[in-house]
Design a protein around this motif. Structure first.
Motif, mmCIF file in Angstrom:
data_model
loop_
_atom_site.group_PDB
_atom_site.id
_atom_site.type_symbol
_atom_site.label_atom_id
_atom_site.label_comp_id
_atom_site.label_asym_id
_atom_site.label_seq_id
_atom_site.Cartn_x
_atom_site.Cartn_y
_atom_site.Cartn_z
ATOM 1 N N ARG A 68 -6.864 1.031 5.168
ATOM 2 C CA ARG A 68 -6.413 0.160 4.080
ATOM 3 C C ARG A 68 -5.358 -0.835 4.566
ATOM 4 N NH1 ARG A 68 -8.552 0.492 -1.351
ATOM 5 N NH2 ARG A 68 -7.008 -0.372 -2.752
ATOM 6 N N THR A 95 -9.119 4.183 -4.089
ATOM 7 C CA THR A 95 -8.966 4.854 -2.802
ATOM 8 C C THR A 95 -9.277 6.335 -2.945
ATOM 9 O OG1 THR A 95 -6.630 5.353 -3.184
ATOM 10 C CG2 THR A 95 -7.157 3.246 -2.129
ATOM 11 N N GLU A 127 -7.498 7.122 6.196
ATOM 12 C CA GLU A 127 -7.887 6.219 5.111
ATOM 13 C C GLU A 127 -6.785 5.215 4.805
ATOM 14 O OE1 GLU A 127 -10.609 9.795 3.304
ATOM 15 O OE2 GLU A 127 -8.726 9.241 2.298
ATOM 16 N N PHE A 128 -5.539 5.652 4.930
ATOM 17 C CA PHE A 128 -4.430 4.723 4.721
ATOM 18 C C PHE A 128 -4.372 3.686 5.837
ATOM 19 C CE2 PHE A 128 0.103 3.494 4.433
ATOM 20 C CZ PHE A 128 0.154 3.183 3.077
ATOM 21 N N GLY A 136 -2.507 7.794 -4.564
ATOM 22 C CA GLY A 136 -1.586 6.668 -4.564
ATOM 23 C C GLY A 136 -0.343 6.929 -5.394
ATOM 24 N N CYS A 170 0.819 5.743 -0.247
ATOM 25 C CA CYS A 170 0.099 7.015 -0.275
ATOM 26 C C CYS A 170 1.080 8.140 -0.536
ATOM 27 C CB CYS A 170 -0.619 7.260 1.057
ATOM 28 S SG CYS A 170 -1.413 8.893 1.201
ATOM 29 N N GLU A 200 0.847 -1.179 0.000
ATOM 30 C CA GLU A 200 0.000 0.000 0.000
ATOM 31 C C GLU A 200 0.890 1.240 0.000
ATOM 32 O OE1 GLU A 200 -3.095 -0.109 -0.455
ATOM 33 O OE2 GLU A 200 -3.590 -2.188 0.030
ATOM 34 N N ASP A 253 -6.774 -4.888 -1.353
ATOM 35 C CA ASP A 253 -8.080 -4.392 -1.772
ATOM 36 C C ASP A 253 -7.880 -3.556 -3.038
ATOM 37 O OD1 ASP A 253 -10.542 -3.219 -2.106
ATOM 38 O OD2 ASP A 253 -10.738 -2.529 -0.040
#
Length: 384
Positions: A336, A351, A332-333, A355, A137, A135, A347
């Motif tokens: 996730r 988002t 939000e991160f 990203g 961000c 993941e 997922d």
């Protein structure tokens, strides 16, 4: 804002953002606002002793107050309580090396913008994110404002119709004085190919893409300095062409004497337009082609879009701003990453937070703008 229960708090390790760093404190506040993170490790400076002391001053345990980011990543890998996420808030020219090592060691990453110092480095990071299934961000923080997300949802719902014009501004006075302030941004090569484009231009560029969902395909840019004799870029004006044929403009400078922050957008479709100014972040202006002007305010309730409701915390309309917007990305991160920890699978749903591909697009825009200035002609923007 509905703060979800994510199972356990996310363990966060900080790289950079030590004494004297404005953005470092912003990241730390953002991580704490909704209570999803524990800051448990840090290497907060390139100076080993300053790095250790700064981490200790934050309450980080002595054994996890690291003298360098390399040592932090290496030693955290072996711990049973290892960090989950690395947050990078160092000068631009170090982002690539740090992100690549963190990804290789299995960490998820939050990286301050811009993603890297040039487009080639940005693409390498994106490829590594894909290979490691991590993941990631990039903190284009203005995408966290509720009214920005209200505008995004309205565009996607067709309330503006076909987008025809996108006009973006980011006007500051940070470099308006003849004498440049000290710091890494004004050191040759450290900020990238253009200080103004890398520092604030990518923010304005991303805001237009985030709200409209459209990519810029061509740019004709004037990049340079508004201060006679200055060799560092502090001004850019550009004509934009979007993938659907829409036309646009971008005016960004940090050398406009008397300006404060000055980030704004005006977006027009065939049914009407939207206007937002970050200096008044809780108001969004909606002008219909065949109706009255409407002022939409940040007030939690059914009239707000889903994205705006998710991003606001106070129901009765007390002002929320920059720190809360930044915190939205962190929260939000965290959600996730927590899902990855509990489910073990990525997922693939879109988002709300930016990203790695958003970071690559920003560097592609910078690259095309600099080439356009050199050639004195329109330049294609390479696809992410």
């Amino acid at each position: 804002m509905t703060i979800s229960t994510i199972g356990r708090r996310i363990r966060l390790g900080l790289i950079g953002g030590g004494p004297g760093s404005i953005i470092g404190e912003t990241h730390r506040i953002a991580a704490r606002v909704d209570g999803h993170y524990d800051i448990v490790a840090g290497a907060l400076s390139s100076d080993p002793e300053r790095a250790r002391q700064a981490a200790l001053n934050l309450g980080i345990e002595h054994e996890r107050a690291y003298p360098s980011w390399q040592q932090m990543i290496e030693e955290e890998v072996a711990r049973p309580d290892r960090i989950d996420v690395v947050a990078v808030m160092t000068p631009n020219d170090s982002h690539h090396a740090i992100c690549m090592m963190a990804l290789d060691k299995g960490f998820h990453v939050i990286c301050d913008k811009p993603l890297a110092n040039d487009l080639a480095q940005a693409r390498e990071i994106a490829a590594r994110v894909e290979a490691t299934n991590a993941e990631f961000c990039v903190t284009y923080c203005y995408s966290g404002f509720p009214m920005v997300r209200q505008a995004r949802d309205m565009v996607r719902a067709g309330e503006l119709g076909e987008i025809r014009q996108v006009h973006l501004q980011y006007v500051q006075s940070y470099l308006a004085a003849h004498d440049l302030p000290a710091g890494w941004r004004t050191e040759s090569g450290r900020a990238g190919r253009s200080l103004v484009l890398m520092d604030i231009g990518t923010h304005a560029f991303h805001l237009g893409a985030y709200v409209t969902g459209l990519d810029v395909t061509r740019v004709c840019a004037d990049v340079g300095s508004a201060i006679p004799g200055r060799t560092i870029d502090d001004y850019v004006s550009a004509l934009l062409r979007y993938e659907n044929g829409a036309r646009g403009s971008l005016w960004v400078t940090n050398a406009a004497a008397g300006s404060e922050h000055g980030l704004s957008f005006r977006i027009h479709g065939d049914k009407g337009g939207l206007e937002w100014h970050q200096e008044e972040p809780n108001r969004l202006i909606h002008r219909r082609h065949d109706g009255f002007e409407q002022i939409i305010t940040r007030r939690l309730g059914p009239t707000m879009s889903e994205g705006a409701q998710r991003s606001t915390r106070i129901a009765i309309g007390h002002p929320e701003g920059y720190l809360e917007a930044f915190a939205n990305l962190y929260t939000e991160f965290a959600e996730r990453v927590a899902g990855r920890i509990s489910e073990g699978e990525r997922d693939d749903r879109p988002t709300l937070f930016p990203g790695v591909s958003d970071g690559v697009k920003g560097l592609a825009f910078v690259d095309a703008s600099v080439k356009s200035m050199a050639a004195g002609a329109w330049q294609d923007v390479e696809r992410a």
